[in-house]
Design an enzyme around this catalytic site. Structure first.
Site, mmCIF file in Angstrom:
data_model
loop_
_atom_site.group_PDB
_atom_site.id
_atom_site.type_symbol
_atom_site.label_atom_id
_atom_site.label_comp_id
_atom_site.label_asym_id
_atom_site.label_seq_id
_atom_site.Cartn_x
_atom_site.Cartn_y
_atom_site.Cartn_z
ATOM 1 N N LYS A 208 -56.663 37.627 -107.862
ATOM 2 C CA LYS A 208 -57.147 36.312 -107.286
ATOM 3 C C LYS A 208 -56.999 35.389 -108.321
ATOM 4 O O LYS A 208 -56.695 34.020 -107.755
ATOM 5 C CB LYS A 208 -58.568 36.518 -106.694
ATOM 6 C CG LYS A 208 -59.279 35.252 -106.092
ATOM 7 C CD LYS A 208 -60.588 35.389 -105.864
ATOM 8 C CE LYS A 208 -60.945 36.413 -104.729
ATOM 9 N NZ LYS A 208 -62.208 36.547 -104.265
ATOM 10 N N GLU B 1 -55.700 44.034 -116.601
ATOM 11 C CA GLU B 1 -54.896 45.295 -116.405
ATOM 12 C C GLU B 1 -53.717 44.704 -115.452
ATOM 13 O O GLU B 1 -52.332 45.231 -116.064
ATOM 14 C CB GLU B 1 -55.531 46.230 -115.872
ATOM 15 C CG GLU B 1 -56.842 46.824 -116.636
ATOM 16 C CD GLU B 1 -58.192 46.208 -116.342
ATOM 17 O OE1 GLU B 1 -59.225 46.581 -116.493
ATOM 18 O OE2 GLU B 1 -57.930 44.923 -115.943
ATOM 19 N N GLY C 150 -62.821 41.054 -103.680
ATOM 20 C CA GLY C 150 -61.543 41.909 -103.546
ATOM 21 C C GLY C 150 -61.689 43.225 -102.590
ATOM 22 O O GLY C 150 -60.796 43.425 -102.092
ATOM 23 N N ARG C 151 -63.056 43.547 -102.622
ATOM 24 C CA ARG C 151 -63.246 44.909 -102.083
ATOM 25 C C ARG C 151 -63.134 44.830 -100.445
ATOM 26 O O ARG C 151 -63.008 45.739 -99.661
ATOM 27 C CB ARG C 151 -64.454 45.749 -102.470
ATOM 28 C CG ARG C 151 -65.628 45.001 -102.108
ATOM 29 C CD ARG C 151 -66.781 45.443 -103.187
ATOM 30 N NE ARG C 151 -68.212 44.642 -103.125
ATOM 31 C CZ ARG C 151 -68.161 43.634 -103.977
ATOM 32 N NH1 ARG C 151 -67.392 43.290 -104.746
ATOM 33 N NH2 ARG C 151 -69.252 42.973 -103.771
ATOM 34 N N GLU D 21 -69.670 49.154 -105.386
ATOM 35 C CA GLU D 21 -69.715 47.712 -105.965
ATOM 36 C C GLU D 21 -70.564 46.707 -105.098
ATOM 37 O O GLU D 21 -71.073 45.644 -105.826
ATOM 38 C CB GLU D 21 -68.265 47.393 -106.144
ATOM 39 C CG GLU D 21 -68.221 46.084 -107.037
ATOM 40 C CD GLU D 21 -66.429 45.929 -107.402
ATOM 41 O OE1 GLU D 21 -66.240 46.374 -108.457
ATOM 42 O OE2 GLU D 21 -66.051 45.457 -106.404
ATOM 43 N N HIS E 273 -63.436 73.698 -99.636
ATOM 44 C CA HIS E 273 -63.324 74.852 -100.749
ATOM 45 C C HIS E 273 -63.503 74.071 -102.219
ATOM 46 O O HIS E 273 -62.949 74.489 -103.131
ATOM 47 C CB HIS E 273 -62.025 75.202 -100.585
ATOM 48 C CG HIS E 273 -61.705 76.034 -99.144
ATOM 49 N ND1 HIS E 273 -61.933 77.499 -99.155
ATOM 50 C CD2 HIS E 273 -61.225 75.773 -98.097
ATOM 51 C CE1 HIS E 273 -61.581 77.699 -98.086
ATOM 52 N NE2 HIS E 273 -61.357 76.808 -97.426
ATOM 53 N N LYS F 165 -66.054 44.469 -119.372
ATOM 54 C CA LYS F 165 -64.894 43.501 -119.845
ATOM 55 C C LYS F 165 -65.153 42.821 -120.956
ATOM 56 O O LYS F 165 -64.140 42.459 -121.958
ATOM 57 C CB LYS F 165 -64.436 42.535 -118.595
ATOM 58 C CG LYS F 165 -64.241 43.316 -117.302
ATOM 59 C CD LYS F 165 -63.806 42.323 -116.111
ATOM 60 C CE LYS F 165 -63.305 43.104 -114.862
ATOM 61 N NZ LYS F 165 -63.289 41.952 -113.905
#
Length: 729
Positions: A312, A318, A378-379, A465, A496, A621
C-alpha cells in the site's frame, strides 16, 4: 472566489432559494477557513463545526458531497481541505456518541447476566443438550447455499437470547450499518473500513468525505484490471524480449499474500479454474529469506514472467527488498539491449495513490499502477486489486465476477437478516461467548476440502491481527478475555496431527467446513464409497465425537482392559459448529471470505475494539530498523554491534563473528584489500548460486537453462578459491 465557490457544492435540494442560501453559506465558510488557517484560531474552528452541523442540513449542503477541482495549495483548496477535515472529525464524534457505549462492556447488566448463565451451562453436558429437539431446530441458520448448525455449542436457547440482548446493548446493527456506509469507524487512523465496497454492485453508491464515491472508484480499478488481464491472456502484452508471459510472481507479505494465496489455491482445482488457468503459473513471494526467492523463481524464465509488487505504501521493507531482488534477477537474465525495458514491461504495482511517486521511482509507469485505498486494511483487501489482479491474470475475469458475487451475497445477508438468522452475527456472538465467558482461548478452523488448505492461515491473520488488542476503541484497559488463538488444517490431515488434543486435551472450539460435492469427484472401481464420501464420513463423525464423547461404561462394555479404561474414555462436551456448502466454487469461496471477515468485525463490535488497526506490529519493525543499522555498521567495519540489551548484543556478536567469536571481523564480510572488480565478482557469484546470473547476449538468453549447472559449479569452485585466499591473508 465567491462565484467559483458558489457552484462547487452538489446540492441535494435543487430549489433556487436553497442554492442561493448554500452559495452564501459556502462563501462565508470560505472566508472563515482562510482566516482561521492562521495560528491561534482553534476556537473559531470549533465554532464553525457547530455552524456546519446546524446550518448545512437546512440548505442541503454536505461537505462529503463536494467535488471542488482546485489545487491543494491554493487558498480555495485550503478551504476545502479544512472543511473536509472538520467534517471527518464531526462524523467520527457523532458515530462514537451514537454507537459506542462509554465504559467497559463488562460493566453492563447484559454482561453480568451472561456471567450468571455460565454457572448454569457448567452443569449441562452436550449429550443431554443434543436431545432437546426444539433447541436443535432453533440452532440452524441458512444463507443462499450455506447451512450453519451450531447445536453442538455449549449454549442453550436462553444463552442465545442473552447474547442477542448484549448485541442490542452494543448497538451491533447500527455499527454494521455505519461500517457499510463508510463512517469513520477506524478512529485511531481516522478512516472508514470499507472492504464491503470492494464487491458492491456497480449501481450502488457510497460517498466519502473527500467527495469521491467509493464504489465508482472500485469499479474503475476493476475495469482497468479486466482490460489488463484480457491483454495479458490473449498475448497482446509481451515482455522486454517480445516473448509471451507464462508466469506470474506476486510479491507481498501479510494481507498482501495470505488472502490472495488462499484464493488462488481454492480455485486451482475448481472445475472452471482447472481449464482456464492451466497455461499460467502463479507463485507468491513473501518471505525476505533468500531461500524463498530461490524456490519461487526455480524453473521460471524471467523473459516470460510478470511480477506484481503489492504494498500500500510501497515502503514495506520485506516486500521492497524482494521486489528489488526480482528486478535484479530479471535484469541479469536479459540481453543488454532489453534491460532498459525490464521494469516497465515486467513489473506492475498494487499500491495506494499516495505512493505513486515511489512507484514511478521504482520504474513502474502509471498505467501499470492498480490502486487500492487507505480505507481498506491489508487483511481485508482480497477483493481489491491485491487479490483480484493476480487471480484475474491466471484464471480470467469471469471467475472473478462469480467470486465477488459470492462475497456480495454474504454482505447482503449480513446487513439485512435479523440476528437469530444471521450467520456471521451468530458466529461472532458464539466467539464472544466461548472466549470471554467460557474462557476458551483457542479456536480451530477445519475445512474438509484440500483446496482450502490456505484458509486457516488467512483466518488466523484476519482474526488475530484485528482483535488481538489490550484496550477498547476509547483507550480503556480491557478486563475481559478477547482475541482467540486461531489455527487449523484441512481434514483429514488435522485428525492425524492435533485431534488428540482436541478430544482429550485442552478444550478448543472447532469450525467444521464441508461440501456436498467434491471439486474432483473420484470413485475407485470396487470401492463401496467414493473418496469424497470417505472424507465426509469423518466430517460428520468428528463433531459428534467431540460433543458426546465416550463414557467409561461404554468403554468397559466393549471388553476393554480395566487398566486402559481411563486412557480410552472421552469426556466430550467439547463445542463445535458445522458449516455445510453445496460445492466449493468461486461463488462459495467469496461467501466464505466475507463470512469470516464479518465474524471478526462482530466480535470486535461487541468487545468495543477497533478491529481495523494493527499498531501491535509496529514496535518490532522499529526495533528491526535499529538492528539493521547496527548490522550495517558492523559489516562496514565501523564498530561492533550494540543491541537493546546485553543478551541481544551477545547474540548479534555470535551471529556476526561466529559462535566461538575468534574472528575480529564479520565472518562473511568482504576484505578491504579487494578492488571494486573483485567485489563485483563476489556479488555476482552469490547471484549465480541463488538466481542464475547474468546473460550477456540474446543467444545466451535463449540457452539460459542449458549451461546453468556448469556455470554454477565453475563459479562455486572459484568462490572457494577466493575464500581460501582471504583466510590466508
Amino acid at each position: 472566489a465567491a462565484p467559483h465557490i458558489g457552484r462547487a457544492p452538489r446540492l441535494r435540494r435543487t430549489e433556487p432559494g436553497n442554492r442561493t442560501r448554500a452559495a452564501a453559506l459556502w462563501t462565508a465558510l470560505s472566508f472563515w477557513a482562510l482566516w482561521s488557517s492562521r495560528e491561534g484560531m482553534a476556537s473559531l474552528r470549533v465554532a464553525a463545526l457547530a455552524l456546519v452541523l446546524l446550518v448545512c442540513p437546512s440548505c442541503g449542503l454536505r461537505p462529503h458531497t463536494l467535488r471542488m477541482q482546485f489545487g491543494p495549495d491554493s487558498p480555495i483548496g485550503m478551504v476545502q481541505r479544512n472543511l473536509v477535515i472538520a467534517h471527518d472529525r464531526l462524523v467520527r464524534t457523532i458515530h462514537n456518541a451514537r454507537t459506542n457505549n462509554r465504559g467497559l462492556v463488562s460493566k453492563t447488566p447484559e454482561w453480568a447476566a451472561l456471567k450468571n448463565e455460565v454457572e448454569r451451562i457448567q452443569e449441562t453436558h452436550l449429550r443431554e443438550l443434543m436431545q432437546d429437539t426444539d433447541r436443535v431446530d432453533f440452532m440452524m441458520a441458512e444463507a443462499e447455499g450455506v447451512i450453519l448448525d451450531y447445536s453442538r455449542q455449549r449454549a442453550t436457547l436462553n444463552t442465545m437470547r442473552l447474547l442477542f440482548e448484549l448485541a442490542d446493548r452494543q448497538n451491533l446493527k447500527e455499527k454494521i450499518e455505519a461500517m457499510m456506509r463508510g463512517h469513520i469507524i477506524n478512529t485511531t487512523e481516522r478512516r472508514p473500513a470499507l472492504h464491503t465496497a470492494l464487491r458492491a454492485s456497480r449501481d450502488e453508491s457510497i460517498p466519502l468525505a473527500d467527495g469521491s464515491d467509493a464504489v465508482r472508484e472500485v469499479h474503475d480499478v476493476l475495469d482497468q484490471i479486466r482490460a489488463f488481464a484480457d491483454d495479458f491472456r490473449t498475448g497482446k502484452l509481451r515482455g522486454a524480449t517480445g516473448k509471451r508471459f507464462k508466469n506470474i510472481i506476486c510479491v507481498g507479505i501479510g494481507g498482501s499474500y495470505l488472502g490472495p494465496e488462499f484464493l488462488a489455491e481454492a480455485l486451482r482445482t475448481e472445475r472452471e479454474g482447472c481449464d482456464v488457468g492451466k497455461d499460467y503459473e502463479l507463485r507468491f513471494l513473501s518471505n525476505v529469506d533468500p531461500v524463498d526467492v530461490a524456490r519461487c523463481t526455480a524453473g521460471l524464465k524471467p523473459q516470460e514472467t510478470l511480477i506484481i509488487v503489492v504494498s500500500k505504501t510501497f515502503k514495506t521493507a520485506e516486500t521492497m527488498l524482494n521486489a528489488r531482488t526480482l528486478r535484479q534477477w530479471a535484469m541479469d537474465s536479459m540481453p543488454r539491449k532489453a534491460q532498459s525495458e525490464v521494469v516497465s514491461k515486467h513489473f506492475v504495482a498494487c499500491a495506494s495513490e499516495s505512493s505513486i511517486e515511489l512507484v514511478h521511482g521504482f520504474g513502474i509507469p502509471s498505467a501499470r499502477l492498480f490502486r487500492f485505498w487507505d480505507w481498506v486494511g491489508g487483511r481485508y483487501s482480497v477483493c481489491s486489486s491485491v487479490g483480484i489482479l493476480p487471480i484475474a491474470l491466471k484464471y480470467g475475469f469471469d471467475l472473478i465476477d462469480k467470486f465477488l458475487a459470492g462475497a456480495r451475497s454474504m454482505d447482503r445477508h449480513f446487513r439485512e437478516q435479523p440476528m437469530h438468522k444471521n450467520i456471521p452475527i451468530i458466529l461472532g456472538l458464539l466467539g464472544v461467548w466461548n472466549t470471554s465467558f467460557l474462557k476458551y482461548s483457542m479456536r480451530t478452523t477445519l475445512p474438509y476440502a484440500e483446496a482450502l488448505l490456505k484458509l486457516p492461515a488467512h483466518i488466523q491473520q484476519v482474526d488475530m491481527e484485528s482483535n488481538g488488542k489490550a484496550v477498547t476503541i476509547d483507550g480503556l484497559k480491557i478486563d475481559y478475555p478477547v482475541g482467540e488463538v486461531d489455527f487449523g488444517e484441512p481434514g483429514t490431515n488435522g485428525q492425524h496431527s492435533f485431534f488428540q488434543l482436541l478430544h482429550m486435551g485442552q478444550v478448543v472450539p472447532c469450525d467444521f467446513l464441508g461440501f456436498a460435492e467434491s471439486q474432483l469427484p473420484l470413485h475407485v472401481r470396487g470401492e463401496k464409497l467414493s473418496s469424497h464420501d470417505e472424507l465426509m464420513s469423518n466430517f460428520f463423525a468428528q463433531p459428534d465425537a467431540l460433543a458426546c464423547g465416550k463414557s467409561a461404561e461404554e468403554v468397559l462394555s466393549e471388553g476393554c482392559d480395566p487398566e486402559l479404561v481411563p486412557h480410552r474414555t472421552f469426556e466430550g462436551n467439547r463445542p463445535s459448529l458445522t458449516l455445510l456448502f453445496g460445492r466449493l466454487d468461486a461463488f462459495s469461496i467469496g461467501q466464505i471470505l466475507a463470512l469470516y471477515e464479518h465474524r471478526t468485525a462482530v466480535q470486535g463490535f461487541i468487545w468495543d475494539l477497533n478491529s481495523f488497526d494493527q499498531w501491535g506490529v509496529e514496535l518490532g519493525k522499529q526495533l528491526a530498523d535499529t538492528v539493521r543499522q547496527e548490522l550495517g555498521h558492523a559489516r562496514d567495519g565501523r564498530w561492533a554491534p550494540l543491541g537493546a540489551n546485553k543478551s541481544t548484543t551477545r547474540l548479534l556478536k555470535m551471529y556476526l563473528y561466529g559462535f566461538d567469536q575468534k574472528h575480529k571481523e564479520p565472518i562473511d564480510s568482504i576484505s578491504k584489500l579487494e578492488d571494486e572488480e573483485a567485489k563485483k565478482d563476489r556479488a555476482h557469484s552469490a547471484w549465480v548460486r541463488i538466481l542464475g546470473g547474468r546473460q550477456e547476449d540474446e543467444d545466451e538468453c535463449e540457452d539460459h537453462d542449458v549451461g546453468m549447472d556448469e556455470r554454477v559449479a565453475d563459479r562455486d569452485a572459484s568462490r572457494k578459491e577466493e575464500l581460501q585466499k582471504e583466510r590466508e591473508l
